[in-house]
Scaffold this active site. Structure first.
Site, PDB file in Angstrom:
ATOM      1  N   HIS A 188     -11.947  12.555   0.548  1.00 13.94           N
ATOM      2  CA  HIS A 188     -12.473  10.582   1.182  1.00 13.94           C
ATOM      3  C   HIS A 188     -12.941  10.345   2.572  1.00 13.94           C
ATOM      4  CE1 HIS A 188     -11.447   6.560   0.520  1.00 13.94           C
ATOM      5  NE2 HIS A 188     -10.214   6.609   1.906  1.00 13.94           N
ATOM      6  N   GLN A 245      -8.244  14.404   3.544  1.00 11.06           N
ATOM      7  CA  GLN A 245      -7.486  13.515   2.606  1.00 11.06           C
ATOM      8  C   GLN A 245      -8.430  14.039   1.487  1.00 11.06           C
ATOM      9  OE1 GLN A 245      -7.059   9.244   2.946  1.00 11.06           O
ATOM     10  NE2 GLN A 245      -4.755   9.906   3.159  1.00 11.06           N
ATOM     11  N   GLU A 300      -7.057   2.131  -3.479  1.00 11.69           N
ATOM     12  CA  GLU A 300      -5.186   2.176  -3.724  1.00 11.69           C
ATOM     13  C   GLU A 300      -4.980   0.580  -4.154  1.00 11.69           C
ATOM     14  OE1 GLU A 300      -3.554   5.050  -0.826  1.00 11.69           O
ATOM     15  OE2 GLU A 300      -1.918   3.255  -0.226  1.00 11.69           O
ATOM     16  N   ARG A 317      -1.400   9.812  -0.069  1.00 15.75           N
ATOM     17  CA  ARG A 317      -2.270  10.136  -0.535  1.00 15.75           C
ATOM     18  C   ARG A 317      -2.212  11.509  -1.023  1.00 15.75           C
ATOM     19  NH1 ARG A 317      -6.733   6.341   1.758  1.00 15.75           N
ATOM     20  NH2 ARG A 317      -6.350   4.045   1.036  1.00 15.75           N
ATOM     21  N   ARG A 335      -3.202  10.669   6.788  1.00 16.35           N
ATOM     22  CA  ARG A 335      -2.693   9.083   6.576  1.00 16.35           C
ATOM     23  C   ARG A 335      -2.647   8.237   6.060  1.00 16.35           C
ATOM     24  NH1 ARG A 335      -6.864   5.228   5.206  1.00 16.35           N
ATOM     25  NH2 ARG A 335      -8.738   6.874   4.962  1.00 16.35           N
ATOM     26  N   LEU A 341     -15.095   5.591  -5.000  1.00 14.29           N
ATOM     27  CA  LEU A 341     -13.917   5.099  -5.137  1.00 14.29           C
ATOM     28  C   LEU A 341     -13.722   3.885  -5.298  1.00 14.29           C
ATOM     29  CD1 LEU A 341     -11.314   5.420  -2.803  1.00 14.29           C
ATOM     30  CD2 LEU A 341     -12.750   3.703  -1.389  1.00 14.29           C
ATOM     31  N   PHE A 361       0.851  -1.291   0.150  1.00 16.21           N
ATOM     32  CA  PHE A 361      -0.398   0.055   0.298  1.00 16.21           C
ATOM     33  C   PHE A 361       0.951   1.006  -0.521  1.00 16.21           C
ATOM     34  CE2 PHE A 361      -4.572   0.387   0.915  1.00 16.21           C
ATOM     35  CZ  PHE A 361      -5.347   0.200   0.022  1.00 16.21           C
ATOM     36  N   HIS A 381      -8.043  11.502  -1.689  1.00 21.43           N
ATOM     37  CA  HIS A 381      -8.024   9.945  -2.122  1.00 21.43           C
ATOM     38  C   HIS A 381      -7.816  10.318  -3.860  1.00 21.43           C
ATOM     39  CE1 HIS A 381      -7.633   6.049  -3.311  1.00 21.43           C
ATOM     40  NE2 HIS A 381      -7.883   5.593  -2.094  1.00 21.43           N
TER      41      HIS A 381
END
Lengths: 319, 559
Positions: free
Chosen positions: B337, B227, B242, B273, B372, B239, B114, B229
């Site tokens: 997000h 955030q 990721e 991100r 994050r 969405l 990730f 995304h």
């Protein structure tokens, strides 16, 4: 594009209220889903319309409704796909569940069914540290049922639940499968026996396929139920009329190349099950009067040897 | 009268994990939630959950440092250390509860990579990790016979002698208001994504918990940290995980270039991100986008691989865009997000208000700081959900019976809601919400500056005035009156929007997701600080608080 919605409204909270249809005509974006259109109604036209919706991405399971008589997740259904030329869309609450208001149904029935299958892992022993060791294939297999978002579409359109509210139902049975097939669970045999013996269990499905048709997540609950029937039989559960029915069907076709319907009925009931046989008598009598009674001596297929060969081939492959 | 030791608001992952812990510890525990537990937004987490599993060679320090670097050094390092150290046990416990995590060849848990991390330490269930975890925690709740107030909407908190002692809540199905008393209340009510438009968040993410806690006196911290995304679908903003990039997908501009080469040559598509979203927005702004989007390309991964490991992504792309990911790249853009900011808590979930605990997205521990990492939010919910419940056990023991003033709270709330229903025709909730939310995205977006943030704040004030003077609830009925619930939610959202804008204007630097085009550098000298906003008679009162640094001194952040 133009959309015409005909929405079933009902507010049991109002004294004397009766269900009725309300029509809305509105201009929506060409990519709109039915949910987008309903939200547009709620935000721009009529704030009193009640429905559930949340994620808009087919993962939360809130927005199951009937569209033109068939249960769907409306966030996942584009207007254009079902009404490309502005045809009227009839939107109703899901079936087999009590209406709370408008398109909102009570979830109590649904979750009571879920609770009937002991819906949690029951391992024989839990590793103190680390994880259970299991093959990736066995875990990936469970995804089929884990994809279930509990939207209730299958329960809505289940034809058994329509006449027998005691049926555990497709969603709960798909959930049960997720545990009978989980190699970490220690109660497989007990679960299968219970599902086999229980009134409303795996043998009460009539294989109408509705749940498979309407499931928005390809869980195919009926296929899961059939797999549990096989598993239950293999585990030695042969005490149900469902099993006798299957066995009779199998033997009759093997022997005669055709189905012996009279025998099937009696085999399914059980030759010593007098009360059940007495239940069948009036049906037989009516059939006789209408000339629909199957012959006592069954017809036989002309080339039944071919069918026997087929049986032997399949049975050979299974061994 | 309803009475509990521990009342948890919200039935997502943080709430249910806390509830299981409360029950295990013998507390009379209940959960109150405005939607059925399995409808909670934790469902939407797709890609996975991070955990450094030390029994197979990973090191907690590696995950901690990646998290801290990802946070642009705004995370409190003592809290991150706790999260990283407890992560392994937390994830393995979920597996033992029944989560069907993907496996490796050896039958043990398998991983994927990730963003913001070089080590593959993200555990997953296809692309439905959040949903798979939520459903298993719900199974555990059923197993333990947890009491759940389903479809009950909390309108305010009850306070006695400075401590929170319960809630007033609307039973949506009947329209009746009730007082529910509790020795401790744990806020696990999720984020506030709907303050922005568009957003990946579900329609239920309206910041109720943030506002309720703020109104009860708890400060909100780092609310400017929003955030965006990098991969949300064109138009709808839905969405796309990721996990796509984690499994090797490319980001391309209109010229077909993998543009991340310019911005993050080492991590490429798997930079943090905030970094990827800024890169995309820069490409779009400089004319190398495609109708306001860039392209996410999975074609080289192959059909079988996509269907096995990213099935839900394929479903979303086909259903909502009509695009088969194995044949065509899909247009994506940065989309709101997650909110890193939230109710300030310590690592035991305690807020500044006695009796009030918080965990999950509505809380700010702070482990995410200014940005994050993907797959850290699920970890946050289960680690700190559990810890908050454990701490509440100690707290509950200290609380005796007390004189109840819940009746006066109940009467006041009844009057307030009736007044709302009695209003003359004015503005629909959706009109005010949309105007607020569109302006929040414009003013406090991927890029922001003094003027844009001031415009956003002015708009929030304007919308607050419009709300107070003219909000109109069309539905006058009692049963399932969602029109009333939406009006109450908007009231909460306006509080959140104000705190976001105030926090953003407070921070005179760029850090993580807070990127000011008029102050582009990080300023560790003056701004290694959290921003705080308190409710006061005169509106929002602000303050700052030093970030806790343990062993990782801030250095330049390069990916």
């Amino acid at each position: 594009m133009q959309t015409n919605l005909k929405v079933k409204r009902f507010n049991p909270g109002e004294p004397g209220a009766q269900p009725y249809f309300q029509e809305y005509s509105l201009d929506v974006h060409p990519d709109s889903t039915i949910l987008d259109a309903l939200i547009q109604v709620r935000e721009e036209v009529d704030g009193t319309l009640a429905m559930r919706c949340s994620c808009r991405a087919s993962i939360c399971g809130s927005c199951g409704m009937r569209v033109n008589g068939r249960a769907r997740l409306v966030c996942k259904t584009r207007v254009e796909a079902v009404a490309p030329n502005g045809e009227q869309l009839v939107i109703e609450p899901m079936g087999n569940q009590r209406v709370v208001k408008d398109l909102v149904v009570s979830l109590d029935t649904f979750f009571d069914q879920i609770k009937r299958v002991d819906p949690f892992l029951k391992p024989d022993s839990v590793p103190e540290q680390g994880e259970f060791i299991a093959s990736n294939e066995s875990m990936t297999n469970l995804l089929i049922s884990m994809n279930c978002i509990m939207c209730g579409c299958c329960v809505s359109d289940c034809t058994v639940l329509e006449v027998d509210s005691n049926f555990i139902g497709p969603a709960a049975l798909a959930k049960a499968w997720r545990f009978t097939e989980d190699p970490r669970d220690g109660q497989r045999d007990e679960r299968l026996k219970k599902l086999n013996d229980e009134d409303g269990g795996i043998w009460d499905c009539t294989r109408c396929m509705q749940c498979v048709e309407v499931c928005p997540k390809d869980v195919a609950p009926m296929d899961r139920i059939m797999e549990m029937r096989d598993a239950a039989i293999k585990a030695g559960n042969r005490n149900t009329s469902g099993y006798h029915h299957t066995e009779s069907f199998y033997n009759s076709v093997k022997k005669n190349g055709r189905l012996d319907e009279t025998r099937l009925a009696i085999d399914s009931a059980g030759w010593t099950n007098i009360p059940r046989l007495l239940d069948l008598a009036p049906i037989g009598f009516k059939a006789l009067l209408k000339g629909k009674m199957p012959p006592v001596m069954p017809h036989k297929a002309e080339d039944k040897q071919k069918i026997k060969d087929l049986y032997e081939k399949v049975e050979g492959e299974q061994k | 009268m309803y009475e509990h030791d521990l009342l948890i608001i919200g039935a997502g992952l943080a709430g249910l994990r806390a509830a299981v812990e409360g029950v295990r510890n013998g507390l009379k525990t209940a959960v109150i939630t405005k939607v059925h537990p399995v409808r909670s937004h934790s469902n939407a987490a797709q890609g996975g959950i991070n955990a450094p599993l030390t029994d197979r060679g990973d090191e907690w320090e590696g995950h901690a440092l990646d998290t801290i670097k990802g946070s642009d050094y705004l995370a409190d390092q003592d809290a991150v250390e706790i999260m990283s150290r407890e992560a392994g046990d937390a994830v393995l416990e979920l597996e033992r509860m029944g989560v069907i995590f993907s496996r490796g060849e050896d039958g043990r848990l398998g991983t994927r990579r990730f963003g913001g991390q070089k080590v593959a330490r993200t555990y997953f269930v296809g692309a439905i990790t959040g949903s798979a975890m939520l459903h298993v925690l719900y199974e555990q709740a059923l197993k333990h016979g947890l009491q759940v107030y389903e479809e009950w909407f909390v309108t305010s908190l009850i306070k006695e002698e400075g401590a929170v002692r319960g809630v007033i809540a609307l039973d949506i199905k009947t329209g009746e208001l009730h007082a529910i008393r509790a020795k401790a209340v744990l806020m696990a009510a999720g984020g506030a994504g709907r303050v922005f438009e568009p957003s990946t968040n579900a329609l239920i993410c309206t910041g109720d918990g943030l506002s309720l806690a703020w109104r009860a006196g708890a400060p909100l911290m780092d609310m400017e940290m929003i955030q965006y995304h990098p991969t949300t679908l064109a138009r709808t903003g839905i969405l796309l995980s990721e996990a796509a990039r984690g499994e090797g997908a490319y980001l391309l501009n209109s010229e077909g270039d993998r543009f991340m080469q310019k911005y993050a040559p080492d991590y490429m598509e798997l930079a943090s991100r905030d970094v990827v979203s800024r890169a995309e927005q820069t490409e779009i702004n400089e004319g190398r986008g495609i109708e306001g989007n860039v392209l996410l390309d999975l074609r080289h991964l192959g059909r079988q691989f996509i269907e096995d490991r990213l099935g839900y992504l394929q479903e979303v792309a086909v259903e909502f865009m009509g695009i088969d990911l194995t044949e065509q790249p899909v247009p994506v853009r940065p989309g709101m997000h997650y909110i890193m900011g939230g109710i300030k808590t310590n690592a035991d979930g305690e807020t500044e208000v006695p009796g009030l605990f918080a965990a999950g997205e509505c809380a700010n521990v702070s482990v995410h700081g200014a940005n994050r990492l993907g797959a850290n939010s699920l970890l946050d919910t289960i680690v700190f959900g559990r810890r908050a419940a454990v701490k509440s056990v100690d707290y509950v023991k200290t609380i005796g019976e007390s004189g109840s003033n819940s009746e006066s709270y109940l009467e006041a709330e009844k009057k307030r809601l009736q007044a709302l229903l009695d209003r003359k025709p004015g503005h629909r909730t959706a009109v005010i919400r949309n105007e607020m939310a569109v302006n929040m995205t414009e003013g406090i977006g991927v890029f922001r500056d003094q003027a844009s943030m001031e415009r956003a704040l002015a708009k929030v004030h304007e919308m607050r005035k419009k709300y107070d003077e003219g909000i109109y609830v069309e539905d006058k009925g009692k049963v399932f009156n969602t029109d009333l619930v939406f009006a109450l939610e908007l009231d909460f959202m306006l509080d959140c929007a104000e705190s976001v804008a105030v926090g953003a204007l407070m921070r005179k630097e760029s850090r993580g997701a807070h990127f000011r085009t008029d102050m582009q550098d990080r300023d560790d000298e003056n701004w290694l600080k959290h921003t705080l906003s308190y409710k006061s008679e005169e509106g929002v009162r602000t303050d700052t608080l030093d970030v806790t640094i343990t062993q990782w001194q801030p250095v330049k952040r390069v990916y």
